[in-house]
Design an enzyme around this catalytic site. Sequence first.
Site: not given
Length: 209
Positions: A104, A203
């Site tokens: 992004r 993660d």
Amino acid sequence: MGKVHIFDHPLIQHKLTIMRDKNTGAKEFRELLNEISMLMVYEVTRDLPTEEISVETPICVTKAKVLSGKKLGIVPILRAGLGMVDGVLNMVPAAKVGHIGLYRDPETKQPVEYYCKLPEDSQNRELLVLDPMLATGGSASAAIGFLKDRGCHNIRLVNLIAAPEGIERVQKDHPDVDIFVAACDERLNDHAYIIPGLGDAGDRLFGTK
């Protein structure tokens, strides 16, 4: 408008509940994502066309069905989508795998493609775009758009958990794409995380923060 398929199979829901638990470690998280991906692809491919061929069993010659029509391609969105690839390949080992990497832009907030490598015949394949979380829908919509820019039009989106906002975005931008999810959660929070969700899938998958 593309359809939204939500899988309520008890095995999928049981495994997803364990994945949501914050105490579930990376090893078990990876194993569960792999298992759920296998269970999901069973349903995602339910309407694939078949044809009859002759096959000789140890007893006699008979008619039996095999897959026909378009071959499958798997396109995980880096990096969390990688955790779904093996589960799909276990069920469809002949599928070819492409990859799309997005980030992004900090100023425009828009997804930017930094990597894309697809099988040469992607335009002639039924493509499954894989990403565990469908949050805002920005990355998934962009990935589908990048595939279409390269001439791919037979696309299905496969997610573990979706937010209503993400589903709405993909349906608005790509009304021809069906969406397959294990759960549709309540909403996004102010940081664009799915509530209740399971945190950051990447993660938790790779043990990073």
